[in-house]
Structure formats: C-alpha cells, structure tokens
Scaffold this motif. Structure first.
Motif, PDB file in Angstrom:
ATOM      1  N   ALA A  38       0.839  -1.211   0.000  1.00 14.10           N
ATOM      2  CA  ALA A  38       0.000   0.000   0.000  1.00 14.10           C
ATOM      3  C   ALA A  38       0.868   1.254   0.000  1.00 14.10           C
ATOM      4  CB  ALA A  38      -0.937  -0.015   1.201  1.00 14.10           C
ATOM      5  N   ASP A  39       1.960   1.239   0.759  1.00 16.39           N
ATOM      6  CA  ASP A  39       2.820   2.418   0.795  1.00 16.39           C
ATOM      7  C   ASP A  39       3.536   2.641  -0.534  1.00 16.39           C
ATOM      8  OD1 ASP A  39       2.096   3.222   3.330  1.00 16.39           O
ATOM      9  OD2 ASP A  39       3.773   2.201   4.321  1.00 16.39           O
ATOM     10  N   ASN A  59      -7.993   2.612   2.101  1.00 16.68           N
ATOM     11  CA  ASN A  59      -9.428   2.366   1.959  1.00 16.68           C
ATOM     12  C   ASN A  59      -9.791   1.919   0.547  1.00 16.68           C
ATOM     13  OD1 ASN A  59      -9.921   3.037   4.640  1.00 16.68           O
ATOM     14  ND2 ASN A  59     -10.314   5.181   4.156  1.00 16.68           N
ATOM     15  N   THR A  60      -9.151   2.513  -0.451  1.00 20.97           N
ATOM     16  CA  THR A  60      -9.420   2.145  -1.835  1.00 20.97           C
ATOM     17  C   THR A  60      -8.930   0.736  -2.122  1.00 20.97           C
ATOM     18  OG1 THR A  60      -9.334   4.446  -2.539  1.00 20.97           O
ATOM     19  CG2 THR A  60      -9.000   2.782  -4.251  1.00 20.97           C
ATOM     20  N   LEU A  61      -7.783   0.363  -1.592  1.00 21.97           N
ATOM     21  CA  LEU A  61      -7.280  -0.997  -1.796  1.00 21.97           C
ATOM     22  C   LEU A  61      -8.212  -2.025  -1.169  1.00 21.97           C
ATOM     23  CD1 LEU A  61      -3.473  -0.392  -1.279  1.00 21.97           C
ATOM     24  CD2 LEU A  61      -4.632  -1.013  -3.418  1.00 21.97           C
ATOM     25  N   ARG A  62      -8.765  -1.702  -0.004  1.00 17.45           N
ATOM     26  CA  ARG A  62      -9.748  -2.604   0.620  1.00 17.45           C
ATOM     27  C   ARG A  62     -10.967  -2.766  -0.291  1.00 17.45           C
ATOM     28  NH1 ARG A  62     -10.766   0.018   5.067  1.00 17.45           N
ATOM     29  NH2 ARG A  62      -9.171  -0.308   5.865  1.00 17.45           N
ATOM     30  N   LEU A  63     -11.452  -1.644  -0.847  1.00 17.79           N
ATOM     31  CA  LEU A  63     -12.595  -1.682  -1.761  1.00 17.79           C
ATOM     32  C   LEU A  63     -12.249  -2.466  -3.028  1.00 17.79           C
ATOM     33  CD1 LEU A  63     -15.433  -0.768  -2.657  1.00 17.79           C
ATOM     34  CD2 LEU A  63     -14.348   1.338  -3.507  1.00 17.79           C
ATOM     35  N   PHE A  64     -11.098  -2.200  -3.618  1.00 15.99           N
ATOM     36  CA  PHE A  64     -10.674  -2.916  -4.834  1.00 15.99           C
ATOM     37  C   PHE A  64     -10.568  -4.417  -4.566  1.00 15.99           C
ATOM     38  CE2 PHE A  64      -8.321   0.574  -7.473  1.00 15.99           C
ATOM     39  CZ  PHE A  64      -9.462   1.362  -7.463  1.00 15.99           C
ATOM     40  N   SER A  65     -10.098  -4.777  -3.387  1.00 13.86           N
ATOM     41  CA  SER A  65      -9.999  -6.188  -3.023  1.00 13.86           C
ATOM     42  C   SER A  65     -11.393  -6.814  -2.889  1.00 13.86           C
ATOM     43  CB  SER A  65      -9.218  -6.336  -1.719  1.00 13.86           C
ATOM     44  OG  SER A  65      -9.080  -7.680  -1.372  1.00 13.86           O
ATOM     45  N   GLU A  66     -12.303  -6.105  -2.231  1.00 16.71           N
ATOM     46  CA  GLU A  66     -13.685  -6.602  -2.083  1.00 16.71           C
ATOM     47  C   GLU A  66     -14.343  -6.788  -3.441  1.00 16.71           C
ATOM     48  OE1 GLU A  66     -15.595  -3.689   0.376  1.00 16.71           O
ATOM     49  OE2 GLU A  66     -14.466  -4.293   2.170  1.00 16.71           O
ATOM     50  N   LYS A  67     -14.036  -5.911  -4.384  1.00 12.44           N
ATOM     51  CA  LYS A  67     -14.621  -5.973  -5.735  1.00 12.44           C
ATOM     52  C   LYS A  67     -13.810  -6.875  -6.672  1.00 12.44           C
ATOM     53  CE  LYS A  67     -18.037  -3.064  -5.124  1.00 12.44           C
ATOM     54  NZ  LYS A  67     -19.440  -3.395  -5.403  1.00 12.44           N
ATOM     55  N   GLN A  68     -12.801  -7.530  -6.124  1.00 11.37           N
ATOM     56  CA  GLN A  68     -11.948  -8.477  -6.843  1.00 11.37           C
ATOM     57  C   GLN A  68     -11.197  -7.847  -8.011  1.00 11.37           C
ATOM     58  OE1 GLN A  68     -14.499 -11.858  -7.606  1.00 11.37           O
ATOM     59  NE2 GLN A  68     -14.449 -12.457  -5.477  1.00 11.37           N
ATOM     60  N   LEU A  69     -10.830  -6.580  -7.840  1.00 11.53           N
ATOM     61  CA  LEU A  69      -9.978  -5.919  -8.826  1.00 11.53           C
ATOM     62  C   LEU A  69      -8.505  -6.198  -8.555  1.00 11.53           C
ATOM     63  CD1 LEU A  69     -11.772  -2.459  -9.109  1.00 11.53           C
ATOM     64  CD2 LEU A  69     -11.701  -4.282 -10.812  1.00 11.53           C
ATOM     65  N   ARG A  71      -5.793  -8.705  -5.730  1.00 11.70           N
ATOM     66  CA  ARG A  71      -5.705  -9.763  -4.722  1.00 11.70           C
ATOM     67  C   ARG A  71      -4.747  -9.321  -3.634  1.00 11.70           C
ATOM     68  NH1 ARG A  71      -3.757 -15.100  -7.282  1.00 11.70           N
ATOM     69  NH2 ARG A  71      -4.108 -15.837  -5.174  1.00 11.70           N
ATOM     70  N   GLU A  72      -5.113  -9.558  -2.404  1.00 10.81           N
ATOM     71  CA  GLU A  72      -4.200  -9.325  -1.286  1.00 10.81           C
ATOM     72  C   GLU A  72      -3.361 -10.577  -1.098  1.00 10.81           C
ATOM     73  OE1 GLU A  72      -6.382  -6.388   1.862  1.00 10.81           O
ATOM     74  OE2 GLU A  72      -6.817  -8.519   2.015  1.00 10.81           O
ATOM     75  N   LEU A  73      -2.043 -10.396  -1.096  1.00 12.23           N
ATOM     76  CA  LEU A  73      -1.130 -11.503  -0.826  1.00 12.23           C
ATOM     77  C   LEU A  73      -0.461 -11.252   0.512  1.00 12.23           C
ATOM     78  CD1 LEU A  73       0.713 -11.892  -4.258  1.00 12.23           C
ATOM     79  CD2 LEU A  73      -1.227 -13.212  -3.411  1.00 12.23           C
ATOM     80  N   PHE A  74      -0.639 -12.167   1.433  1.00 10.69           N
ATOM     81  CA  PHE A  74       0.003 -12.067   2.742  1.00 10.69           C
ATOM     82  C   PHE A  74       1.325 -12.814   2.635  1.00 10.69           C
ATOM     83  CE2 PHE A  74      -4.463 -11.429   3.286  1.00 10.69           C
ATOM     84  CZ  PHE A  74      -4.557 -10.434   4.241  1.00 10.69           C
ATOM     85  N   VAL A  75       2.374 -12.095   2.205  1.00  7.72           N
ATOM     86  CA  VAL A  75       3.643 -12.755   1.919  1.00  7.72           C
ATOM     87  C   VAL A  75       4.425 -13.088   3.187  1.00  7.72           C
ATOM     88  CG1 VAL A  75       3.862 -11.920  -0.449  1.00  7.72           C
ATOM     89  CG2 VAL A  75       4.794 -10.559   1.418  1.00  7.72           C
ATOM     90  N   ASP A  76       4.224 -12.344   4.235  1.00  7.74           N
ATOM     91  CA  ASP A  76       4.747 -12.695   5.558  1.00  7.74           C
ATOM     92  C   ASP A  76       3.872 -11.972   6.578  1.00  7.74           C
ATOM     93  OD1 ASP A  76       5.892 -10.110   6.285  1.00  7.74           O
ATOM     94  OD2 ASP A  76       7.661 -10.605   5.127  1.00  7.74           O
ATOM     95  N   PRO A  77       4.039 -12.272   7.862  1.00  9.05           N
ATOM     96  CA  PRO A  77       3.126 -11.691   8.860  1.00  9.05           C
ATOM     97  C   PRO A  77       3.110 -10.163   8.905  1.00  9.05           C
ATOM     98  CG  PRO A  77       4.352 -13.509   9.813  1.00  9.05           C
ATOM     99  CD  PRO A  77       4.952 -13.255   8.458  1.00  9.05           C
ATOM    100  N   TYR A  82      -0.321  -6.090  -2.965  1.00  7.11           N
ATOM    101  CA  TYR A  82      -1.521  -6.124  -3.785  1.00  7.11           C
ATOM    102  C   TYR A  82      -1.119  -6.544  -5.188  1.00  7.11           C
ATOM    103  CZ  TYR A  82      -3.691  -4.104   0.208  1.00  7.11           C
ATOM    104  OH  TYR A  82      -4.148  -3.919   1.500  1.00  7.11           O
ATOM    105  N   ASP A  83      -1.788  -7.569  -5.673  1.00  9.23           N
ATOM    106  CA  ASP A  83      -1.486  -8.173  -6.959  1.00  9.23           C
ATOM    107  C   ASP A  83      -2.568  -7.745  -7.940  1.00  9.23           C
ATOM    108  OD1 ASP A  83      -0.871  -9.824  -9.096  1.00  9.23           O
ATOM    109  OD2 ASP A  83      -0.964 -11.683  -7.955  1.00  9.23           O
ATOM    110  N   SER A  84      -2.155  -7.135  -9.035  1.00 11.35           N
ATOM    111  CA  SER A  84      -3.123  -6.651 -10.023  1.00 11.35           C
ATOM    112  C   SER A  84      -3.601  -7.741 -10.966  1.00 11.35           C
ATOM    113  CB  SER A  84      -2.521  -5.490 -10.819  1.00 11.35           C
ATOM    114  OG  SER A  84      -1.379  -5.921 -11.532  1.00 11.35           O
ATOM    115  N   THR A  85      -3.019  -8.932 -10.883  1.00  8.00           N
ATOM    116  CA  THR A  85      -3.471 -10.062 -11.697  1.00  8.00           C
ATOM    117  C   THR A  85      -4.375 -10.921 -10.829  1.00  8.00           C
ATOM    118  OG1 THR A  85      -1.395 -10.031 -12.911  1.00  8.00           O
ATOM    119  CG2 THR A  85      -2.752 -12.027 -13.105  1.00  8.00           C
ATOM    120  N   THR A  86      -5.646 -10.970 -11.165  1.00  9.86           N
ATOM    121  CA  THR A  86      -6.602 -11.661 -10.296  1.00  9.86           C
ATOM    122  C   THR A  86      -6.928 -13.075 -10.757  1.00  9.86           C
ATOM    123  OG1 THR A  86      -8.441 -10.647 -11.483  1.00  9.86           O
ATOM    124  CG2 THR A  86      -7.657  -9.516  -9.492  1.00  9.86           C
TER     125      THR A  86
END
Length: 136
Positions: A38-39, A59-69, A71-77, A82-86
């Motif tokens: 995000a940063d 906030n926009t990234l959360r919305l984009f994720s909810e709308k499946q635009l 993908r959130e990748l939790f690469v470590d804790p 954010y991955d633009s390829t869904t």
C-alpha cells in the motif's frame, strides 16, 4: 499506458464509484502487472496526485480487493502486497529482497484439493514459494 478512461471503464464495470483518487490508484495498479505494498502504491500515486492521502489509498485498496480488482497476498506476517493479476496463479517471494513475482504456469503444479468439511466450498488456493538468497 493505462489512461484515465481505461481506469474509469474498469471501475464502472466493477461497480466502484469513480473518483479522481480511485482513478489514480487504478492507473498505478493496472498499467502493468504489479505486486506492491500500500505504501509503494501511495508513493507512486503522489507523483501524479499529491493530494491523495495514505488513508485514501488503504481504503481504496480494501474496496478494490472486495470488488476483486486486486488480490491481497500475505507474503509474511508483516507484509501485504496487492497483486493486479486476479486470475489464478502462484508466486515466488524473496524474503531477503522483498521481491514478489508470478510463477509461470509450468513452474509449479498443484494436484488435487483437500477434503473439505461439510458445508464449505473451496474459495481459492494461494501458493507462495518463499526463498532466501544463498548465504544470507
């Protein structure tokens, strides 16, 4: 280059209300396949729209994720990118450099699926191959 009109069309198709800030964030994310925090996205957006706040990006990234635009990748804790390829695909994450890249379809294969408890269905399978530099 991903134009503002491309961004507007993408947002409208996903049912996302169009704002100047969302257009600029979409342009950063969708001009090319990316894996960005995000940063990192905020830093890129500020170049063309310095008035966009960090909170707006989150906030926009959360919305984009909810709308499946995206993908959130939790690469470590401590790190989400954010991955633009869904479409379904797998990732290679270098824990030393922080680089995340897509793995080609012929680089890894997942065979089968786990037995699931009754009353649930498989949503998705995330595979992140974590590596370290030799000698690190």
């Amino acid at each position: 280059m991903y134009s503002p009109s491309d961004a507007i069309a993408c947002l409208r198709k996903a049912g996302v209300p169009v704002t100047h800030q969302r257009i600029e964030i979409a342009r950063v994310l969708f001009s090319a396949p990316v894996h960005m925090s995000a940063d990192q996205i905020w830093e890129q957006v500020k170049r063309s729209a310095p008035e966009v706040s960090r909170a707006t990006v989150y906030n926009t990234l959360r919305l984009f994720s909810e709308k499946q635009l995206v993908r959130e990748l939790f690469v470590d804790p401590q790190r989400i990118v954010y991955d633009s390829t869904t479409t379904p695909h797998f990732h290679l994450y270098n824990m030393d450099t922080g680089e995340v890249r897509d793995l080609a379809a012929d680089e890894i294969e997942v065979i089968g699926a786990p037995r699931l408890p009754e009353g649930v269905e498989l949503q998705e399978v995330d595979v992140i191959v974590r590596v370290r530099n030799c000698g690190a």
